[in-house]
Enzyme design. Structure first.
Site, PDB file in Angstrom:
ATOM      1  N   ASP A  61       0.798  -1.231   0.000  1.00 10.67           N
ATOM      2  CA  ASP A  61       0.000   0.000   0.000  1.00 10.67           C
ATOM      3  C   ASP A  61       0.828   1.276   0.000  1.00 10.67           C
ATOM      4  OD1 ASP A  61       0.936   0.145   2.637  1.00 10.67           O
ATOM      5  OD2 ASP A  61      -0.906  -0.688   3.468  1.00 10.67           O
ATOM      6  N   ARG A  69       0.778   7.123   0.047  1.00  6.93           N
ATOM      7  CA  ARG A  69       0.077   6.107   0.851  1.00  6.93           C
ATOM      8  C   ARG A  69      -1.268   5.853   0.166  1.00  6.93           C
ATOM      9  NH1 ARG A  69      -2.566   2.629   2.937  1.00  6.93           N
ATOM     10  NH2 ARG A  69      -2.497   1.996   5.139  1.00  6.93           N
ATOM     11  N   THR A 109      -2.655  -3.193   3.629  1.00  8.67           N
ATOM     12  CA  THR A 109      -2.094  -4.509   3.291  1.00  8.67           C
ATOM     13  C   THR A 109      -1.273  -5.029   4.471  1.00  8.67           C
ATOM     14  OG1 THR A 109      -0.131  -3.496   2.282  1.00  8.67           O
ATOM     15  CG2 THR A 109      -2.011  -3.963   0.830  1.00  8.67           C
ATOM     16  N   GLU A 133       1.621  -5.997   6.901  1.00  7.23           N
ATOM     17  CA  GLU A 133       2.908  -5.327   7.089  1.00  7.23           C
ATOM     18  C   GLU A 133       4.079  -6.240   6.734  1.00  7.23           C
ATOM     19  OE1 GLU A 133       3.460  -2.279   7.628  1.00  7.23           O
ATOM     20  OE2 GLU A 133       1.441  -1.609   8.157  1.00  7.23           O
TER      21      GLU A 133
END
Length: 348
Positions: free
Chosen positions: A144, A158, A164, A166
């Site tokens: 993302d 962003r 999504t 990490e």
């Protein structure tokens, strides 16, 4: 019987009676006068014939008058009878009851056409009214987050409305399906040759000074919103922060479908945010330690687990001079085997 008929009948009867009387008188006269002379007879006959002729002529006249009268009366009666209407009158030929229509009314010709029974489904990704600012992706950070060039300046984007798993956060463990989400974003960017359009919602940046944007990809088959595609294929979950909520309903519908059909992380991980369990490292085999010689005057007390000659007898020794590793060291450590002071000598 009316009066005319009565008179007619009376006249006929009178004529018949008269005729009958004349005939009787003639007969009697003939019988009484049979003996007179021929002259008398002749005169009598002559007289009788004259009477008879007169009588007959009168009767004929009566009959001539009576029969037409009777006939006329009868004809008049018959004609009157036929002219009289029958007791039951014929029904009128026309009524006031309205005649019902014989045909169904024709509907108006401008009837609106009903919609098609199956509505046309919307495209997978909604088309933007204004795709926004064009940019070129130069790097995919994770699922993302991407870096782009806009007008010769590099910005970090962003991708908003979604999250999504990490893979780069130093304060979080690597999450299940994070690597797959990064690979999906990279593939989507590659298919657009890195060309994207940035759509702003309300906010400009977040607290990390990243631009908050919806990212549109110019694919050969049409524009695709990367935010939506990540959710629809199961690489992200919906994560919105007001006031940037323009496409929230669209994202939630896509997430519901992906979850119900076990797409992406919903099937592989069982949910969002599941940490990836690192494999347990296999410990390195430990070399067997040599048996320590009996303690005595030739062993330095700083190394209680092994027997190393004291400094006073052999001078300074290094780890390469002895066969021992990872042994216990207590001060004063005359040979300086415990260089980091952790109480373990010759660790490497």
């Amino acid at each position: 019987m009316n009066c005319a008929n009565t008179r007619t009948v009376s006249l006929i009867i009178a004529a018949l009676l008269l005729l009958s009387g004349c005939s009787s008188n003639a007969t009697d006269t003939d019988a009484a006068d049979a003996e007179p002379t021929s002259t008398t007879a002749t005169v009598a006959e002559s007289s009788t014939s004259s009477n008879a002729t007169a009588t007959a002529s009168g009767l004929s006249a009566v009959r001539a008058q009576t029969i037409p009268m009777a006939t006329a009366t009868a004809v008049a009666q018959a004609t009157a009878t036929r002219a009289q209407p029958t007791s039951t009158s014929a029904p009128p030929t026309a009524t006031n009851t309205p005649v019902p229509p014989t045909a169904t009314a024709v509907p108006p010709t401008e009837t609106p056409v009903p919609p098609s029974p199956t509505p046309v489904p919307p495209t997978a990704t909604p088309r933007p009214v204004n795709p926004g600012e064009e940019a070129q992706v130069v790097r995919v950070i994770d699922g993302d987050t991407v870096d782009v060039f806009v007008g010769g300046t590099q910005y970090r984007i962003r991708i908003i409305g979604v999250d999504t798993p990490e893979t780069k956060d130093p304060n979080s463990p690597v999450m299940c399906y994070g690597a797959e989400a990064t690979a999906f974003t990279q593939d989507m960017v590659n298919r657009a040759n890195g060309r994207v359009f940035l759509e702003k919602d309300v906010s400009e940046t977040d607290r990390y000074d990243r631009l908050l944007r919806y990212v549109w990809l110019a694919h050969p088959d049409g524009n695709r919103m990367l935010n939506y595609e990540l959710v629809a294929h199961g690489y992200a979950q919906v994560s919105t922060y007001p006031p940037d909520v323009k496409y929230t309903d669209l994202f939630l519908d896509a997430q519901s479908t992906a979850r119900n059909e076990n797409r992406g992380l919903w099937g592989a991980c069982g949910g969002f945010g599941i940490p990836v369990t690192p494999p347990t490292p296999t410990p390195a085999p430990v070399a067997p330690q040599p048996t320590a010689p009996p303690s005595g005057g030739n062993c330095d007390p700083s190394y209680p687990g092994v027997c190393i000659p004291p400094y006073s007898q052999v001078g300074d020794l290094d780890c390469g001079d002895i066969p021992f590793r990872r042994f216990t060291v207590v001060p004063p450590d005359p040979h300086r085997f415990d260089g980091d002071g952790d109480g373990v000598g010759c660790e490497s």
